[in-house]
Design a protein around this motif. Structure first.
Motif, PDB file in Angstrom:
ATOM      1  N   ARG A 604       0.815  -1.208   0.000  1.00 16.27           N
ATOM      2  CA  ARG A 604       0.000   0.000   0.000  1.00 16.27           C
ATOM      3  C   ARG A 604       0.854   1.266   0.000  1.00 16.27           C
ATOM      4  NH1 ARG A 604      -3.432  -1.263   5.258  1.00 16.27           N
ATOM      5  NH2 ARG A 604      -1.265  -1.630   5.921  1.00 16.27           N
ATOM      6  N   VAL A 605       2.155   1.097   0.103  1.00 12.28           N
ATOM      7  CA  VAL A 605       3.077   2.234   0.055  1.00 12.28           C
ATOM      8  C   VAL A 605       4.029   2.027  -1.110  1.00 12.28           C
ATOM      9  CG1 VAL A 605       4.863   3.536   1.265  1.00 12.28           C
ATOM     10  CG2 VAL A 605       2.906   2.629   2.535  1.00 12.28           C
ATOM     11  N   LEU A 606       4.065   2.982  -2.014  1.00 11.15           N
ATOM     12  CA  LEU A 606       4.940   2.925  -3.185  1.00 11.15           C
ATOM     13  C   LEU A 606       6.198   3.730  -2.899  1.00 11.15           C
ATOM     14  CD1 LEU A 606       2.232   3.702  -5.898  1.00 11.15           C
ATOM     15  CD2 LEU A 606       2.749   1.508  -4.816  1.00 11.15           C
ATOM     16  N   VAL A 607       7.338   3.192  -3.290  1.00 10.96           N
ATOM     17  CA  VAL A 607       8.623   3.833  -3.044  1.00 10.96           C
ATOM     18  C   VAL A 607       9.251   4.216  -4.377  1.00 10.96           C
ATOM     19  CG1 VAL A 607      10.929   3.576  -2.062  1.00 10.96           C
ATOM     20  CG2 VAL A 607       8.963   2.534  -0.915  1.00 10.96           C
ATOM     21  N   GLY A 608       9.742   5.439  -4.474  1.00  9.72           N
ATOM     22  CA  GLY A 608      10.458   5.897  -5.658  1.00  9.72           C
ATOM     23  C   GLY A 608      11.672   6.692  -5.243  1.00  9.72           C
ATOM     24  N   PHE A 621       7.905   8.223  -0.460  1.00  9.61           N
ATOM     25  CA  PHE A 621       6.999   7.206   0.066  1.00  9.61           C
ATOM     26  C   PHE A 621       5.582   7.713  -0.197  1.00  9.61           C
ATOM     27  CE2 PHE A 621      10.890   6.999   2.533  1.00  9.61           C
ATOM     28  CZ  PHE A 621      11.181   5.645   2.549  1.00  9.61           C
ATOM     29  N   VAL A 622       4.814   6.976  -1.020  1.00 10.65           N
ATOM     30  CA  VAL A 622       3.502   7.438  -1.477  1.00 10.65           C
ATOM     31  C   VAL A 622       2.455   6.421  -1.037  1.00 10.65           C
ATOM     32  CG1 VAL A 622       2.136   8.220  -3.444  1.00 10.65           C
ATOM     33  CG2 VAL A 622       4.638   8.484  -3.478  1.00 10.65           C
ATOM     34  N   SER A 623       1.597   6.821  -0.122  1.00 13.88           N
ATOM     35  CA  SER A 623       0.595   5.901   0.417  1.00 13.88           C
ATOM     36  C   SER A 623      -0.582   5.748  -0.529  1.00 13.88           C
ATOM     37  CB  SER A 623       0.079   6.407   1.766  1.00 13.88           C
ATOM     38  OG  SER A 623      -0.993   5.598   2.219  1.00 13.88           O
ATOM     39  N   ALA A 627      -6.333   5.327   5.139  1.00 12.31           N
ATOM     40  CA  ALA A 627      -6.118   5.646   6.548  1.00 12.31           C
ATOM     41  C   ALA A 627      -4.620   5.841   6.774  1.00 12.31           C
ATOM     42  CB  ALA A 627      -6.656   4.527   7.439  1.00 12.31           C
ATOM     43  N   PRO A 628      -4.229   6.465   7.882  1.00  9.14           N
ATOM     44  CA  PRO A 628      -2.797   6.658   8.158  1.00  9.14           C
ATOM     45  C   PRO A 628      -2.066   5.321   8.273  1.00  9.14           C
ATOM     46  CG  PRO A 628      -4.122   8.099   9.544  1.00  9.14           C
ATOM     47  CD  PRO A 628      -5.086   7.149   8.874  1.00  9.14           C
ATOM     48  N   LEU A 629      -0.784   5.333   7.903  1.00 10.02           N
ATOM     49  CA  LEU A 629       0.070   4.151   7.973  1.00 10.02           C
ATOM     50  C   LEU A 629       1.388   4.514   8.637  1.00 10.02           C
ATOM     51  CD1 LEU A 629      -0.292   2.603   4.382  1.00 10.02           C
ATOM     52  CD2 LEU A 629      -1.199   1.649   6.514  1.00 10.02           C
ATOM     53  N   SER A 630       1.948   3.555   9.339  1.00 12.84           N
ATOM     54  CA  SER A 630       3.296   3.670   9.886  1.00 12.84           C
ATOM     55  C   SER A 630       4.114   2.520   9.308  1.00 12.84           C
ATOM     56  CB  SER A 630       3.275   3.592  11.413  1.00 12.84           C
ATOM     57  OG  SER A 630       4.584   3.690  11.941  1.00 12.84           O
ATOM     58  N   ILE A 631       5.251   2.840   8.667  1.00 10.05           N
ATOM     59  CA  ILE A 631       6.036   1.811   8.002  1.00 10.05           C
ATOM     60  C   ILE A 631       7.495   1.926   8.412  1.00 10.05           C
ATOM     61  CG2 ILE A 631       4.535   1.598   5.991  1.00 10.05           C
ATOM     62  CD1 ILE A 631       6.608   3.430   4.536  1.00 10.05           C
ATOM     63  N   THR A 632       8.201   0.799   8.326  1.00 12.23           N
ATOM     64  CA  THR A 632       9.639   0.769   8.586  1.00 12.23           C
ATOM     65  C   THR A 632      10.339   0.332   7.308  1.00 12.23           C
ATOM     66  OG1 THR A 632       9.266   0.198  10.901  1.00 12.23           O
ATOM     67  CG2 THR A 632      11.472  -0.198  10.013  1.00 12.23           C
ATOM     68  N   PRO A 633      11.010   1.243   6.614  1.00 10.20           N
ATOM     69  CA  PRO A 633      11.649   0.887   5.354  1.00 10.20           C
ATOM     70  C   PRO A 633      12.831  -0.056   5.548  1.00 10.20           C
ATOM     71  CG  PRO A 633      11.361   3.270   5.556  1.00 10.20           C
ATOM     72  CD  PRO A 633      11.135   2.677   6.905  1.00 10.20           C
ATOM     73  N   THR A 634      13.096  -0.847   4.502  1.00 11.50           N
ATOM     74  CA  THR A 634      14.301  -1.669   4.430  1.00 11.50           C
ATOM     75  C   THR A 634      15.266  -1.006   3.460  1.00 11.50           C
ATOM     76  OG1 THR A 634      13.055  -3.697   4.855  1.00 11.50           O
ATOM     77  CG2 THR A 634      15.218  -3.936   3.801  1.00 11.50           C
ATOM     78  N   LEU A 635      16.514  -0.802   3.899  1.00 11.37           N
ATOM     79  CA  LEU A 635      17.511  -0.109   3.091  1.00 11.37           C
ATOM     80  C   LEU A 635      18.609  -1.072   2.681  1.00 11.37           C
ATOM     81  CD1 LEU A 635      17.954   3.135   5.264  1.00 11.37           C
ATOM     82  CD2 LEU A 635      16.192   2.627   3.578  1.00 11.37           C
ATOM     83  N   ALA A 636      18.996  -1.015   1.406  1.00 12.70           N
ATOM     84  CA  ALA A 636      20.145  -1.796   0.967  1.00 12.70           C
ATOM     85  C   ALA A 636      21.425  -1.269   1.595  1.00 12.70           C
ATOM     86  CB  ALA A 636      20.251  -1.761  -0.560  1.00 12.70           C
ATOM     87  N   PRO A 654       0.102  10.067   6.348  1.00 10.64           N
ATOM     88  CA  PRO A 654      -1.337  10.322   6.479  1.00 10.64           C
ATOM     89  C   PRO A 654      -2.109   9.665   5.344  1.00 10.64           C
ATOM     90  CG  PRO A 654      -0.220  12.257   5.613  1.00 10.64           C
ATOM     91  CD  PRO A 654       0.852  11.258   5.927  1.00 10.64           C
ATOM     92  N   THR A 655      -3.407   9.795   5.366  1.00  2.00           N
ATOM     93  CA  THR A 655      -4.258   9.230   4.329  1.00  2.00           C
ATOM     94  C   THR A 655      -3.789   9.661   2.943  1.00  2.00           C
ATOM     95  OG1 THR A 655      -6.170   9.179   5.796  1.00  2.00           O
ATOM     96  CG2 THR A 655      -6.611   9.191   3.427  1.00  2.00           C
ATOM     97  N   TYR A 656      -3.502   8.693   2.086  1.00  2.36           N
ATOM     98  CA  TYR A 656      -3.006   8.950   0.728  1.00  2.36           C
ATOM     99  C   TYR A 656      -1.874   9.976   0.728  1.00  2.36           C
ATOM    100  CZ  TYR A 656      -7.280   6.521  -0.658  1.00  2.36           C
ATOM    101  OH  TYR A 656      -8.277   5.585  -0.806  1.00  2.36           O
ATOM    102  N   GLY A 657      -1.052   9.907   1.761  1.00  2.00           N
ATOM    103  CA  GLY A 657      -0.031  10.926   1.955  1.00  2.00           C
ATOM    104  C   GLY A 657       1.287  10.604   1.280  1.00  2.00           C
ATOM    105  N   VAL A 658       2.153  11.614   1.241  1.00  2.00           N
ATOM    106  CA  VAL A 658       3.477  11.509   0.646  1.00  2.00           C
ATOM    107  C   VAL A 658       4.499  12.040   1.638  1.00  2.00           C
ATOM    108  CG1 VAL A 658       4.994  12.268  -1.226  1.00  2.00           C
ATOM    109  CG2 VAL A 658       2.587  11.772  -1.703  1.00  2.00           C
ATOM    110  N   VAL A 659       5.574  11.294   1.829  1.00  2.00           N
ATOM    111  CA  VAL A 659       6.722  11.733   2.626  1.00  2.00           C
ATOM    112  C   VAL A 659       7.961  11.578   1.764  1.00  2.00           C
ATOM    113  CG1 VAL A 659       8.204  11.210   4.607  1.00  2.00           C
ATOM    114  CG2 VAL A 659       5.710  11.224   4.877  1.00  2.00           C
ATOM    115  N   VAL A 660       8.800  12.610   1.750  1.00  2.00           N
ATOM    116  CA  VAL A 660      10.065  12.567   1.025  1.00  2.00           C
ATOM    117  C   VAL A 660      11.194  12.654   2.034  1.00  2.00           C
ATOM    118  CG1 VAL A 660      11.505  13.670  -0.726  1.00  2.00           C
ATOM    119  CG2 VAL A 660       9.014  13.641  -0.993  1.00  2.00           C
TER     120      VAL A 660
END
Length: 672
Positions: A604-608, A621-623, A627-636, A654-660
């Motif tokens: 449900r979260v797209l990464v670019g 990170f594009v939801s 509803a709000p989501l909390s995620i823990t990214p995996t980094l190479a 947040p709902t359909y939110g974007v974090v850079v």
């Protein structure tokens, strides 16, 4: 594989940058341009604004745009008003546009004039002197258009507020209007017409970027030939300008629909400008309109777009009794301000977007190269003899759905058109639910596997009954199987769900894991490929113990076959995403040795990712969740920091939110 993110290059006096007016700083070299604009009609008249031109209202409208980060408009010469007779321009209209340009200059803004309008918001208008002549093929009528374009360009080519030129507004709709009995447009005639008008602009010495304004709806994008072929027009233009107003049955496909259009427009290395997109407030709430804007802006950025012009600047409630609004009333409310000029949440979303672009220095960001190729069959665009329209539309629908699954797997996928020759530098090739590929295309894919790549293909028999079956030469030898098909018959999928049980570890999927897919399709396409392994190893089986996913080692690489049309079934299913194809694609990428720099274990979260010329790397990170989501990214490698420099271990969306966030060096893991 290179992925398109070309920037416009313009002369110094027309350079436009986010948050600023005229650029160039006196330099002689061309400068990169990021267009953050809006399609513009004043609320005083819509298409008829030049008859009731009110400078004070124009000033007010431009000021609101400027305050929200918009430095550009796309403006329109309403053709019947500007050219009331042959070889005649209306002096009052010209004077109004003189003033319009001067007011842009005073605000530090620019505009892109559009010549032939023509068509607008559900209505077609002719100049009264047309006399039923063909727009593209009648020599006398084309000569009048050439004169019109040349005269207007000559008048304003040196005005510092002019940023570019567009020939038309959606002229395929105007030129192929069925009530006129003109029929399907001829590509040769259309291209010759476009060349004549572009040459009319260039012949004046105008140096600003030029494009067609046709919406980029050619056969290469839709599978249906409307005469405006992108490949034929590409040498004439400086940027591609898609117009995207998708109707969808799935929210994620909707949010990525315009992004996929941008990916498909990686033709000729030209910049992609989102020339039109938007929503009417009569269809959606303001909150959901803002969500849509946010998704379109950020997802198209990650897909290579380098400019954006939503439709449009304002609402038109006062024009309820004026065409086209009288019969298309929903067209009154596409504005990013209301009819009194008050900002809607869509405009605030644009402002936040422009502020972010300034923070990350977007003009110097590029998309990183990729090792993952989404193969687009040439049957989308080539119009091979004795094929059916569904052959093209299925390619489009399946590759779009595969693009969604790849994005859900956080793969930096690139579109590889068979018509251009497949790239040779990818580790993973995805061929989703493809009935047809040329014999040469198959040879190249097998060759890529022999050279070390992973090549995946899923079976698809087609949606119609004409030559129903896979046009795959030497299917058995290619994939190490013996097919058990019977001529003229399908093997229907009887179950309502398809469950794949993995018999061995495969990439990121462990033996014993199960993936469950919704079954869908027509009486023709809802079918599978019965096979027995003959050199291939069975990776996964269906609920009946039949081979569903097989792998054949070939040279230094491998060929992977799905006996079910996974992408087709998802593409025709409403509200299906995220569905498990993303797990399969992630596993294929792992098999191919492709490790995303950043990923999340939540489709449900797209990464670019974008990379700055100076080496900095930014992660989006594009939801896709309501509803709000909390995620823990995996980094190479490395660590994440927000744009204020604070270290991040979890991302709150947040709902359909974007974090850079900024992706730092490995050493950042140990810093405080």
């Amino acid at each position: 594989m290179r992925r398109n993110a070309a920037k416009l290059r313009t002369t110094p006096q027309t350079t436009s940058v986010p948050g600023g007016g005229k650029g160039g700083g006196g330099r002689e070299e061309a400068a990169a341009t990021i267009w953050i604009g809006v399609n513009y009609w004043s609320r005083t008249g819509g298409p008829l604004m030049w008859r009731d031109y009110r400078p004070e209202v124009v000033d007010e409208e431009l000021t609101v745009m400027r305050e929200h980060g918009i430095t550009l408009t796309r403006s329109f010469f309403f053709w019947p008003d500007f050219m009331p007779a042959e070889n005649t321009l209306d002096p009052e209209m010209l004077a109004h546009f003189d003033d319009f340009l001067d007011r842009h200059q005073a605000q530090g803004m620019h505009t892109i004039p559009t010549f032939i309008v023509g068509h607008m918001s559900g209505q077609n208008w002719d100049p009264v002197w047309r006399g039923g002549r063909d727009i593209f093929g009648d020599p006398s009528f084309v000569a009048q258009q050439e004169w019109y374009v040349r005269e207007l360009t000559e008048r304003w080519k040196d005005h510092p507020a002019v940023a570019g030129w567009l020939l038309t507004n959606e002229i395929p709709i105007y030129g192929d209007w069925k009530s006129r009995g003109i029929g399907t447009l001829d590509a040769t005639t259309v291209t010759a017409w476009a060349k004549t008008l572009v040459n009319a602009i260039r012949g004046t010495g105008a140096r600003q970027p030029v494009s067609i304004g046709d919406g980029a709806w050619g056969v290469e994008m839709t599978g249906a030939d409307n005469g405006f072929r992108v490949r034929d027009l590409e040498p004439l233009i400086d940027f591609h300008g898609p117009h995207v107003y998708r109707m969808e049955t799935d929210p994620v496909r909707q949010h990525l629909g315009a992004a996929f259009v941008c990916e498909l427009l990686d033709i000729g290395g030209k910049p992609v400008i989102m020339e039109e997109f938007g929503v009417t407030s009569d269809y959606v709430s303001e909150e959901n309109a803002a969500h849509y804007y946010r998704q379109i802006l950020h997802n198209t950025l990650l897909a290579g777009a380098t400019g954006w012009m939503p439709w449009n600047n304002t609402d038109y409630d006062a024009l309820w009794d004026q065409e086209p609004y009288s019969h298309h009333p929903f067209e009154m409310h596409f504005g990013i301000t209301d009819d009194a000029g008050r900002p809607k949440e869509q405009l605030r979303e644009v402002k936040r977007f422009t502020e972010l672009l300034a923070r990350v220095d977007f003009g110097r960001l590029n998309r990183p190269d990729t090792e993952v190729a989404l193969v687009v069959s040439s049957f989308l665009e080539k119009m091979y003899p004795f094929t059916q329209p569904e052959d093209a539309s299925s390619v489009l629908n399946h590759t779009r759905q595969a693009y969604v699954a790849a994005r859900e797997a956080d793969l930096p996928v690139g579109v590889a058109r068979e018509a251009d020759g497949l790239p040779e530098d990818c580790a993973l090739y995805l061929l989703p639910s493809a009935k047809q590929l040329t014999a040469g295309g198959w040879r190249r894919l097998v060759g890529r596997a022999e050279a070390g790549a992973t090549v995946y293909a899923s079976y698809f028999t087609g949606e119609h009954s004409v030559q129903r079956g896979p046009w795959w030469p030497k299917l058995d030898e290619t994939f190490g199987v013996v097919k058990k098909l019977r001529y003229g018959l399908t093997e229907p999928i009887e179950d309502d769900e398809l469950t794949l049980t993995f018999q061995r570890d495969f990439g990121t999927i462990r033996a014993g894991e199960r993936l469950t897919f919704t079954v869908a399709g027509t009486e023709n396409s809802r079918s599978h490929l019965p096979v027995e392994p003959n050199g291939a190893e069975v990776v996964a089986t269906d609920a009946h113990g039949r081979p569903a996913l097989l792998r054949r080692r070939h040279g230094a690489g491998q060929l992977v076959l799905s006996t079910y049309p996974l992408e087709h079934m998802a593409a025709v299913t409403p509200r299906v995403n995220p569905e498990p194809t993303w797990r399969l694609y992630a596993a294929l990428a792992a098999e191919a040795g492709v490790v995303p720099e950043v990923s999340v274990d939540d489709p449900r979260v797209l990464v670019g990712r974008m990379v700055h010329e100076e080496g900095r790397s930014y992660v989006w990170f594009v939801s896709q969740h309501e509803a709000p989501l909390s995620i823990t990214p995996t980094l190479a490698a490395g660590s994440l920091r927000d744009l204020e420099g604070e270290k991040l271990t979890t991302i709150e969306l947040p709902t359909y939110g974007v974090v850079v966030a900024e992706l730092g060096d490995v050493d950042d893991r140990t810093t405080s």
